[in-house]
Enzyme design. Structure first.
Site, PDB file in Angstrom:
ATOM      1  N   THR A 130       1.198  -1.518   0.457  1.00 49.22           N
ATOM      2  CA  THR A 130       0.205   0.199   0.435  1.00 49.22           C
ATOM      3  C   THR A 130       1.124   0.984  -0.060  1.00 49.22           C
ATOM      4  O   THR A 130       2.002   1.569   1.238  1.00 49.22           O
ATOM      5  CB  THR A 130      -0.781  -0.057   1.253  1.00 49.22           C
ATOM      6  OG1 THR A 130      -2.019  -1.357   1.428  1.00 49.22           O
ATOM      7  CG2 THR A 130      -1.655   1.400   1.446  1.00 49.22           C
ATOM      8  N   LYS A 155      -0.419  -0.645  -4.121  1.00 48.24           N
ATOM      9  CA  LYS A 155      -2.008  -0.226  -4.276  1.00 48.24           C
ATOM     10  C   LYS A 155      -2.390   0.989  -3.955  1.00 48.24           C
ATOM     11  O   LYS A 155      -1.578   1.100  -2.444  1.00 48.24           O
ATOM     12  CB  LYS A 155      -3.055  -0.981  -3.297  1.00 48.24           C
ATOM     13  CG  LYS A 155      -4.430  -0.677  -3.078  1.00 48.24           C
ATOM     14  CD  LYS A 155      -5.278  -1.562  -2.885  1.00 48.24           C
ATOM     15  CE  LYS A 155      -5.210  -1.531  -0.887  1.00 48.24           C
ATOM     16  NZ  LYS A 155      -6.561  -2.560  -0.663  1.00 48.24           N
ATOM     17  N   LYS A 157      -4.038   4.306  -2.607  1.00 51.74           N
ATOM     18  CA  LYS A 157      -5.208   5.152  -1.986  1.00 51.74           C
ATOM     19  C   LYS A 157      -5.466   6.319  -3.310  1.00 51.74           C
ATOM     20  O   LYS A 157      -4.532   7.394  -2.443  1.00 51.74           O
ATOM     21  CB  LYS A 157      -4.971   4.864  -0.060  1.00 51.74           C
ATOM     22  CG  LYS A 157      -4.563   3.781   0.214  1.00 51.74           C
ATOM     23  CD  LYS A 157      -5.998   3.378   0.435  1.00 51.74           C
ATOM     24  CE  LYS A 157      -5.801   2.094   1.336  1.00 51.74           C
ATOM     25  NZ  LYS A 157      -7.241   1.276   1.198  1.00 51.74           N
ATOM     26  N   ASP A 182      -7.345   2.130  -5.082  1.00 51.05           N
ATOM     27  CA  ASP A 182      -8.732   2.283  -3.501  1.00 51.05           C
ATOM     28  C   ASP A 182      -9.062   3.568  -3.906  1.00 51.05           C
ATOM     29  O   ASP A 182      -8.396   4.240  -3.148  1.00 51.05           O
ATOM     30  CB  ASP A 182      -7.735   1.640  -2.772  1.00 51.05           C
ATOM     31  CG  ASP A 182      -8.448   1.246  -1.814  1.00 51.05           C
ATOM     32  OD1 ASP A 182      -9.934   1.709  -1.994  1.00 51.05           O
ATOM     33  OD2 ASP A 182      -8.603   0.667  -0.198  1.00 51.05           O
ATOM     34  N   LYS A 253     -12.039  -9.730   3.251  1.00 55.89           N
ATOM     35  CA  LYS A 253     -11.237  -9.471   4.498  1.00 55.89           C
ATOM     36  C   LYS A 253     -11.775  -9.621   5.411  1.00 55.89           C
ATOM     37  O   LYS A 253     -13.262  -9.914   5.787  1.00 55.89           O
ATOM     38  CB  LYS A 253     -10.646  -8.112   4.915  1.00 55.89           C
ATOM     39  CG  LYS A 253     -10.384  -6.823   3.705  1.00 55.89           C
ATOM     40  CD  LYS A 253      -9.890  -5.955   3.779  1.00 55.89           C
ATOM     41  CE  LYS A 253      -9.879  -4.629   2.922  1.00 55.89           C
ATOM     42  NZ  LYS A 253      -9.925  -3.360   3.316  1.00 55.89           N
TER      43      LYS A 253
END
Length: 334
Positions: A130, A155, A157, A182, A253
């Protein structure tokens, strides 16, 4: 055979730097840990409270303490079934559910993946790493640093404003990396098709949760060149049928699902609906990653970087190297 609760406690783990998404920043994560005993077989599970659902670690610990008297005299398997009815999805049920799975696997002397009905032992997989929400130059620097450590799938944000500049900056800093993004529900007011097309041009291969929960119909008729994956909009297996018309896949998740038991049901529902599977996590230690890892053989994308985002992890935790997440080294024989 009967289970006993040995401990339910809150632990605080510092984040390496800060973890920033569109909803805010975190410098540490508080997790709830459940420890049980099943006739001499220990079991542990960890859950990370979901702040957007109003959870906190103390409340999750107390929920575990409240439910345990109702499980008196049950086996681990029986208790797993009972808590699906006695507790709602979330971190508390996740911690207890995973502790029960762990204890049952140890008592039976079988690996968790086999007890969960998987076809084979999960092997090392490429995991996303992330890149927290920040200004484009900061995200570019973070991506370059992560690439130097061997990570190759990032990934990003995003927040709904200036996202193309962020992605372009990261692409420039890590030209060979795979990128997924995301939006954390932040794209409800923008042109979804135009944004997806622009990010596809930058090599983005997937967009996670672009619109707010409850506004999923905004995706109806948006034929984007890259898939949309439901995260917050898919909490349990029952949600798959409701959101399947708007998304191309689901992010599973364990904290959202309330444990491995429901996570396996979500995976089955996604497979039946023809939806791609992503396995993700919250900020967490390797204790929380272990049960999620059994789902990785069914996943198109793996995002189990929770321990890699902490300042430190548990002893003998999952290994991160070459962009992959792998199980801990086997403990040497005494």
């Amino acid at each position: 055979m009967a289970i006993q609760l040995k401990s339910a406690r809150v632990e605080r783990w510092p984040v390496a730097g800060a973890f920033v998404i569109s909803r805010g920043a975190r410098e540490h994560v508080d997790v709830v840990v459940a420890e049980i005993d099943d006739d001499g077989a220990p079991g542990r599970g960890e859950g990370t409270p979901i702040d957007y659902l109003g959870e906190d670690a103390t409340g999750c610990r107390d929920a575990i303490l409240r439910v345990m008297p109702h499980l008196a005299g049950m086996s681990a398997e029986g208790a797993r079934g009972a808590i699906q009815e006695l507790m709602g999805p979330g971190a508390a049920r996740n911690a207890l559910d995973c502790a029960l799975w762990d204890a049952e696997a140890r008592r039976r002397g079988v690996p968790l993946w086999r007890l969960a009905g998987c076809d084979g032992a999960p092997a090392a997989r490429i995991t996303a790493f992330t890149i927290s929400l920040a200004a484009p130059d900061r995200m570019a620097a973070d991506a370059a640093a992560a690439a130097e450590k061997g990570f190759c799938l990032f990934k990003l944000k995003l927040t709904g404003t200036g996202d193309r500049e962020r992605v372009a900056a990261v692409r420039g800093a890590a030209p060979d990396a795979r990128l997924i993004v995301d939006a954390n529900e932040s794209w409800g007011q923008i042109d979804l098709l135009a944004e997806a097309e622009a990010l596809a041009e930058l090599g983005v291969e997937m967009i996670e949760q672009p619109v707010p929960v409850g506004a999923d119909a905004l995706l109806d008729g948006v034929y984007a060149p890259i898939p949309f994956i439901a995260d917050e909009s898919c909490q349990t297996a029952a949600d798959v049928a409701r959101i399947g018309a708007f998304y191309d896949g689901v992010n599973i998740k364990l904290d959202k699902a309330g444990g491995l038991t429901e996570a396996l049901r979500i995976a089955d529902a996604a497979d039946a609906a023809g939806l791609a599977i992503m396995v993700g996590c919250m900020l967490s230690t390797s204790l929380a990653i272990a049960p999620a890892f059994v789902l990785t053989q069914r996943a198109r994308w793996v995002d189990l970087d929770g321990p890699a985002l902490l300042a430190r992890d548990r002893e003998n935790g999952f290994r991160f190297g070459g962009g992959e997440v792998a199980p801990p080294d086997p403990k040497p024989n005494p």
